[in-house]
Write a protein that holds these residues in place. Structure first.
Motif, PDB file in Angstrom:
ATOM      1  N   SER A 140      10.104   1.113   2.606  1.00 46.68           N
ATOM      2  CA  SER A 140       8.993   1.221   3.193  1.00 46.68           C
ATOM      3  C   SER A 140       9.065   1.772   4.838  1.00 46.68           C
ATOM      4  CB  SER A 140       8.362  -0.318   3.383  1.00 46.68           C
ATOM      5  OG  SER A 140       7.057  -0.313   4.219  1.00 46.68           O
ATOM      6  N   SER A 143       4.335   1.133   6.767  1.00 44.46           N
ATOM      7  CA  SER A 143       3.225   0.877   5.927  1.00 44.46           C
ATOM      8  C   SER A 143       2.609  -0.603   6.409  1.00 44.46           C
ATOM      9  CB  SER A 143       3.824   0.694   4.645  1.00 44.46           C
ATOM     10  OG  SER A 143       3.037   0.185   3.550  1.00 44.46           O
ATOM     11  N   CYS A 145       1.360  -2.365   4.090  1.00 40.62           N
ATOM     12  CA  CYS A 145       1.258  -3.162   2.863  1.00 40.62           C
ATOM     13  C   CYS A 145       2.675  -3.841   2.663  1.00 40.62           C
ATOM     14  CB  CYS A 145       0.632  -2.872   1.685  1.00 40.62           C
ATOM     15  SG  CYS A 145       1.312  -1.249   1.093  1.00 40.62           S
ATOM     16  N   PRO A 148       5.177  -3.166  -3.016  1.00 38.02           N
ATOM     17  CA  PRO A 148       4.331  -2.368  -4.044  1.00 38.02           C
ATOM     18  C   PRO A 148       4.097  -3.252  -5.391  1.00 38.02           C
ATOM     19  CG  PRO A 148       6.732  -1.949  -3.925  1.00 38.02           C
ATOM     20  CD  PRO A 148       6.507  -2.796  -2.994  1.00 38.02           C
ATOM     21  N   CYS A 182      -1.051  -2.631  -3.504  1.00 40.29           N
ATOM     22  CA  CYS A 182      -0.052  -1.887  -2.403  1.00 40.29           C
ATOM     23  C   CYS A 182       0.654  -0.907  -3.501  1.00 40.29           C
ATOM     24  CB  CYS A 182       0.806  -2.862  -1.563  1.00 40.29           C
ATOM     25  SG  CYS A 182       2.110  -1.881  -0.784  1.00 40.29           S
ATOM     26  N   HIS A 211      -3.055   1.655   1.508  1.00 41.97           N
ATOM     27  CA  HIS A 211      -2.530   0.689   0.700  1.00 41.97           C
ATOM     28  C   HIS A 211      -1.197   1.465  -0.155  1.00 41.97           C
ATOM     29  CE1 HIS A 211      -6.336  -1.494   0.543  1.00 41.97           C
ATOM     30  NE2 HIS A 211      -6.888  -0.111   0.938  1.00 41.97           N
ATOM     31  N   PHE A 213       2.866   2.267   0.014  1.00 40.56           N
ATOM     32  CA  PHE A 213       4.079   1.549   0.530  1.00 40.56           C
ATOM     33  C   PHE A 213       5.104   2.337   1.149  1.00 40.56           C
ATOM     34  CE2 PHE A 213       8.477   0.099  -0.323  1.00 40.56           C
ATOM     35  CZ  PHE A 213       8.441  -1.245   0.027  1.00 40.56           C
TER      36      PHE A 213
END
Length: 242
Positions: A140, A143, A145, A148, A182, A211, A213
């Motif tokens: 990530s 990100s 979010c 995932p 996500c 949204h 990742f």
């Protein structure tokens, strides 16, 4: 007298049938065990369901149905990593895996299968050699979010989209799907491939921006566009996102 004999036979047949069903049920399940490093903060997800049964850096699943399952390991650190793979569970056997840390990366190895009837400290329990598993490692970056969506959920969503005859119905479904999820770049590509019109595909991509990742893999989506105007628009959007 006949009634008594019939009743006895019924009870006998029922007990035999129950024993056979119990044996078949036991044969349809196996186990999964994963060793992981002491210093690793990891969460384990099997078929989209988080699992917390751990003891001394070992995660153990009992009564896992035989067949293929999607395993995802979420690792927290300076950046969030996800190791994902498919595992095959065999009846009445324990699949033993180990999460290996290599510098700033992780991999999974299979340590083989162990029978429940064999002592855990036996040196001859493995029925297959130690080998590296084919995994996908996601990192990530920037990100918003945290984790995932499971590939199980994505697969279900793909089936729903395929069941819709018109593109506008698929677009409406995706508009409702993105806000609560996500997703990875790879998962987004799977979903967008079911949208034929490149303009609509780009619009959906922009809606999914918050949204995603693994934003560092955005460049992969460029391959899914053919029209020069679509590629130019994608490049402009990617520059803004980065």
């Amino acid at each position: 007298m006949k009634s008594f004999v019939y009743a006895f036979l019924f009870l006998f047949i029922s007990s035999v049938s129950f024993a056979q069903n119990m044996e078949e049920t036991q044969l349809s399940f196996g186990k999964l065990s994963i060793d992981y490093p002491d210093s690793t903060e990891a969460s384990f997800i099997l078929d989209g369901i988080a699992f917390e049964n751990r003891e001394e850096n070992v995660a153990v699943w009992d009564s896992v149905s035989t067949g293929n399952h999607q395993l995802e390991i979420l690792i927290e650190g300076d950046s969030t990593m996800v190791v994902s793979t498919s595992v095959l569970i065999s009846p009445q056997l324990t699949l033993q895996l180990e999460l290996i840390q290599e510098n700033n990366s992780y991999s999974l190895i299979s340590k083989g299968l162990q029978s429940d009837e064999v002592s855990a400290n036996s040196e001859s329990v493995a029925t297959s050699s130690v080998r590296a598993l084919s995994t996908e490692l996601l990192i990530s970056t920037n990100s918003s979010c945290a984790r995932p969506t499971s590939q199980v959920t994505i697969n279900q969503t793909l089936e729903i989209l395929k069941s819709k005859s018109f593109q506008r119905e698929r677009l409406k479904y995706l508009e409702r799907f993105f806000p609560d999820e996500c997703i990875t770049v790879s998962q987004l590509r799977q979903l967008l491939r079911l949208i034929d019109d490149e303009d609509h595909r780009l619009n959906m991509l922009i809606q999914a921006e918050d949204h995603l990742f693994d934003l560092n893999n955005l460049h992969e989506i460029r391959e899914d566009f053919i029209l020069s105007r679509s590629i130019e628009r994608f490049d402009q959007w990617e520059m803004m996102v980065k």
